[in-house]
Design an enzyme around this catalytic site. Structure first.
Site, PDB file in Angstrom:
ATOM      1  CD  GLN A 133     -38.363 -14.673 -84.015  1.00  0.00           C
ATOM      2  OE1 GLN A 133     -38.985 -15.545 -84.604  1.00  0.00           O
ATOM      3  NE2 GLN A 133     -38.722 -13.416 -84.020  1.00  0.00           N
ATOM      4  N   GLY A 134     -34.967 -16.623 -80.893  1.00  0.00           N
ATOM      5  CA  GLY A 134     -35.334 -17.281 -79.635  1.00  0.00           C
ATOM      6  C   GLY A 134     -36.362 -16.442 -78.893  1.00  0.00           C
ATOM      7  CB  SER A 136     -41.913 -19.328 -79.315  1.00  0.00           C
ATOM      8  OG  SER A 136     -42.324 -18.536 -80.394  1.00  0.00           O
ATOM      9  CB  SER A 168     -36.834 -21.693 -87.747  1.00  0.00           C
ATOM     10  OG  SER A 168     -38.220 -21.706 -87.564  1.00  0.00           O
ATOM     11  CD  GLU A 253     -40.877 -13.096 -87.284  1.00  0.00           C
ATOM     12  OE1 GLU A 253     -40.887 -12.543 -86.172  1.00  0.00           O
ATOM     13  OE2 GLU A 253     -40.820 -14.333 -87.438  1.00  0.00           O
TER      14      GLU A 253
HETATM   15  C1  LIG Z   1     -42.951 -22.653 -89.195  1.00  0.00           C
HETATM   16  C2  LIG Z   1     -42.791 -21.990 -87.855  1.00  0.00           C
HETATM   17  C3  LIG Z   1     -41.577 -21.395 -87.554  1.00  0.00           C
HETATM   18  C4  LIG Z   1     -41.394 -20.805 -86.292  1.00  0.00           C
HETATM   19  N1  LIG Z   1     -40.162 -20.297 -86.008  1.00  0.00           N
HETATM   20  C5  LIG Z   1     -39.957 -19.728 -84.800  1.00  0.00           C
HETATM   21  C6  LIG Z   1     -38.664 -19.226 -84.473  1.00  0.00           C
HETATM   22  O1  LIG Z   1     -37.708 -19.335 -85.252  1.00  0.00           O
HETATM   23  N2  LIG Z   1     -38.495 -18.665 -83.261  1.00  0.00           N
HETATM   24  C7  LIG Z   1     -39.519 -18.529 -82.364  1.00  0.00           C
HETATM   25  O2  LIG Z   1     -39.298 -17.949 -81.308  1.00  0.00           O
HETATM   26  N3  LIG Z   1     -40.753 -19.029 -82.629  1.00  0.00           N
HETATM   27  C8  LIG Z   1     -40.984 -19.622 -83.824  1.00  0.00           C
HETATM   28  N4  LIG Z   1     -42.227 -20.153 -84.115  1.00  0.00           N
HETATM   29  C9  LIG Z   1     -43.251 -20.173 -83.069  1.00  0.00           C
HETATM   30  C10 LIG Z   1     -44.422 -19.237 -83.324  1.00  0.00           C
HETATM   31  O3  LIG Z   1     -44.053 -17.895 -83.158  1.00  0.00           O
HETATM   32  C11 LIG Z   1     -45.544 -19.640 -82.343  1.00  0.00           C
HETATM   33  O4  LIG Z   1     -45.919 -20.977 -82.670  1.00  0.00           O
HETATM   34  C12 LIG Z   1     -46.742 -18.728 -82.440  1.00  0.00           C
HETATM   35  O5  LIG Z   1     -46.443 -17.449 -81.957  1.00  0.00           O
HETATM   36  C13 LIG Z   1     -47.974 -19.305 -81.676  1.00  0.00           C
HETATM   37  O6  LIG Z   1     -47.630 -19.635 -80.374  1.00  0.00           O
HETATM   38  P1  LIG Z   1     -48.011 -21.068 -79.775  1.00  0.00           P
HETATM   39  O7  LIG Z   1     -47.507 -22.110 -80.734  1.00  0.00           O
HETATM   40  O8  LIG Z   1     -47.503 -21.124 -78.378  1.00  0.00           O
HETATM   41  O9  LIG Z   1     -49.594 -21.145 -79.810  1.00  0.00           O
HETATM   42  P2  LIG Z   1     -50.612 -20.589 -78.704  1.00  0.00           P
HETATM   43  O10 LIG Z   1     -50.193 -19.203 -78.317  1.00  0.00           O
HETATM   44  O11 LIG Z   1     -50.724 -21.599 -77.624  1.00  0.00           O
HETATM   45  O12 LIG Z   1     -51.956 -20.488 -79.519  1.00  0.00           O
HETATM   46  C14 LIG Z   1     -52.840 -21.604 -79.695  1.00  0.00           C
HETATM   47  C15 LIG Z   1     -54.089 -21.131 -80.424  1.00  0.00           C
HETATM   48  O13 LIG Z   1     -54.793 -20.160 -79.637  1.00  0.00           O
HETATM   49  C16 LIG Z   1     -55.015 -18.971 -80.378  1.00  0.00           C
HETATM   50  N5  LIG Z   1     -54.893 -17.796 -79.495  1.00  0.00           N
HETATM   51  C17 LIG Z   1     -53.993 -17.609 -78.498  1.00  0.00           C
HETATM   52  N6  LIG Z   1     -54.181 -16.400 -77.929  1.00  0.00           N
HETATM   53  C18 LIG Z   1     -55.197 -15.802 -78.583  1.00  0.00           C
HETATM   54  C19 LIG Z   1     -55.865 -14.545 -78.459  1.00  0.00           C
HETATM   55  N7  LIG Z   1     -55.477 -13.626 -77.553  1.00  0.00           N
HETATM   56  N8  LIG Z   1     -56.868 -14.261 -79.335  1.00  0.00           N
HETATM   57  C20 LIG Z   1     -57.279 -15.168 -80.276  1.00  0.00           C
HETATM   58  N9  LIG Z   1     -56.692 -16.396 -80.422  1.00  0.00           N
HETATM   59  C21 LIG Z   1     -55.672 -16.705 -79.593  1.00  0.00           C
HETATM   60  C22 LIG Z   1     -53.903 -18.947 -81.408  1.00  0.00           C
HETATM   61  O14 LIG Z   1     -54.258 -18.169 -82.543  1.00  0.00           O
HETATM   62  C23 LIG Z   1     -53.768 -20.443 -81.755  1.00  0.00           C
HETATM   63  O15 LIG Z   1     -54.739 -20.795 -82.705  1.00  0.00           O
HETATM   64  C24 LIG Z   1     -42.441 -20.778 -85.351  1.00  0.00           C
HETATM   65  C25 LIG Z   1     -43.670 -21.374 -85.656  1.00  0.00           C
HETATM   66  C26 LIG Z   1     -43.832 -21.983 -86.883  1.00  0.00           C
HETATM   67  C27 LIG Z   1     -45.147 -22.649 -87.182  1.00  0.00           C
END
Ligand SMILES: Cc1cc2nc3c(=O)[nH]c(=O)nc-3n(C[C@H](O)[C@H](O)[C@H](O)COP(=O)(O)OP(=O)(O)OC[C@H]3O[C@@H](n4cnc5c(N)ncnc54)[C@H](O)[C@@H]3O)c2cc1C
Length: 393
Positions: A133-134, A136, A168, A253
């Site tokens: 999945q691409g 993020s 991932s 998902e």
């Molecule tokens: C094990 C794992 C596998 C993953 N695999 C993939 C993958 O295969 N492909 C892919 O594309 N992505 C993948 N991801 C990424 C995942 O989708 C993102 O990490 C996730 O969506 C959060 O985005 P971020 O890390 O940029 O955090 P941020 O968006 O920067 O968030 C940081 C913090 O702020 C909080 N926050 C942000 N906005 C709000 C809001 N509006 N209201 C309340 N709280 C808020 C969040 O809850 C979090 O606690 C994976 C992540 C993990 C941990």
């Protein structure tokens, strides 16, 4: 009496469902792989594909997928029964096939063209390909619609430039579900497209990301796209309508994709109940009452999660898809973390041993990521508040 918006649910399994369950159980008993699943690299890829192929050959891949693409065309209830039996048998978690089976495939079924379905669906079921999945990006996680990886049209191709992160198993994948910005001028939700990207395309570079739980293994990569050419025929849905397609992907998902994990964790709680009964004597540093209360709460929460799964499945069988999948995702994340913490409290220092059987410490550390992946638990709660409960933003 019929109430508006209320759909009746059938929570009992029919006689035919029960005999389907017996068949599934018998097949799993006879066919579970005997060897342990490797944890990384090509050996893991070969294992997962071979196990997927065996399920296909036995008639157990794509229980609810259309028959013309290699599935069995059965109801979601039967798919749920298969997941229940799979978890009960403690069958290997073929994680590399997760994206293809649980969200890329269902998205293609719902939104793909005939050619896209024919090109990809049966290969997924036959265990010939891995998808990743691409979605993020370094600055677009929770606010996914702010993504900046761009694609411009040149002739019958899109030319992609940008970067994705937290992909991932991207280094072990053949295909990627890729979200790109195809109209920079449009409002942010309206200028996105959902593409099928060949991971072997020239111009893609992958950089491994090291993580705390498995320092010697690669789970994530960051993907860089440098003038990557993707045929226009690989756009799923309309160009610039990728946000709507992505909402289907995330619905799968966060919903049906969670079923197997949820059931697996219900079994873990039962295992921990036996373990606690075996271990906790009067000299335990933890009082039996405290462990007992936490186990009881978890068992009750697992039962509630199971009831919710039946509700979501029953609604989906009746053709209703909605944001209730976020309820499943939020609950699965929370209960997994509590179950893994409780397992460590019950096992104590023994959790550091017995790593061949179940790596308790690894899974405890990994459980922290469960409330981040597929949208953080805060984001799931926002969705539940706004779209399920109808609260103001
Ligand atoms: C094990 C794992 C596998 C993953 N695999 C993939 C993958 O295969 N492909 C892919 O594309 N992505 C993948 N991801 C990424 C995942 O989708 C993102 O990490 C996730 O969506 C959060 O985005 P971020 O890390 O940029 O955090 P941020 O968006 O920067 O968030 C940081 C913090 O702020 C909080 N926050 C942000 N906005 C709000 C809001 N509006 N209201 C309340 N709280 C808020 C969040 O809850 C979090 O606690 C994976 C992540 C993990 C941990």
């Amino acid at each position: 009496m019929a109430f508006p918006g209320v759909v009746s649910m059938d929570l009992k399994f029919s006689r035919a469902d029960r005999s389907f369950r017996d068949e599934a159980r018998a097949w799993l008993n006879a066919n579970l792989p005997r060897e342990r699943r490797p944890h990384s690299g090509d050996a893991m890829r070969q294992f997962d594909l071979a196990w997927q192929r065996r399920q296909f050959e036995g008639g157990w891949a794509g229980v609810s997928w259309p028959e013309e693409y290699g599935g069995r065309g059965l109801s979601l209830t039967r798919q749920l029964i298969w997941h229940e039996e799979y978890a009960r048998a403690d069958a290997p978690d073929n994680h590399l096939c997760f994206v293809a089976l649980n969200h890329a495939g269902p998205t293609l079924i719902a939104r793909g063209t005939e050619a896209q379905k024919r090109d990809h669906l049966s290969k997924i079921l036959r265990g010939e390909v891995i998808w990743c999945q691409g979605f993020s990006e370094p600055n677009s996680g929770s606010d996914l619609a702010s993504l900046r990886t761009q694609a411009r049209i040149e002739g019958d191709h899109l030319i992609v430039n940008g970067s994705k992160i937290w992909t991932s198993h991207g280094h072990l994948s053949d295909w990627q579900e890729l979200l790109v910005r195809t109209d920079a001028e449009a409002p942010k939700h309206k200028g996105i497209s959902w593409l099928i990207c060949d991971m072997k395309s020239p111009g893609i570079t992958l950089r491994p990301i090291e993580i705390m739980t498995s320092p010697n293994q690669v789970h994530f990569v960051q993907c860089f796209y440098d003038d990557v050419r993707i045929p226009l025929g690989n756009v799923v849905g309309e160009i610039n309508d990728g946000w709507n397609v992505a909402m289907s992907t995330l619905g799968f998902e966060r919903g049906t994709a969670q079923v197997r994990d949820q059931i697996r964790y219900a079994y873990l709680v039962e295992k921990m109940i036996c373990e606690a009964q075996r271990r906790l004597g009067s000299d335990s540093p933890l009082s039996n009452d405290e462990i007992g209360a936490r186990l009881a709460q978890l068992r009750a929460d697992m039962a509630a999660a199971r009831a919710m799964t039946y509700m979501v499945t029953s609604r989906a069988d009746a053709g209703l898809q909605d944001s209730r999948s976020s309820l499943m995702r939020a609950m699965v994340g929370d209960t997994q973390q509590r179950a893994r913490r409780l397992a460590l409290d019950i096992l104590g220092p023994d959790a550091l041993e017995n790593r061949e059987d179940d790596d308790w410490v690894y899974y405890y550390l990994r459980s922290f990521s469960i409330t981040i992946a597929a949208g953080t638990s805060q984001i799931q709660r926002n969705i539940i508040g706004e779209r399920v409960l109808g609260l103001p933003r």
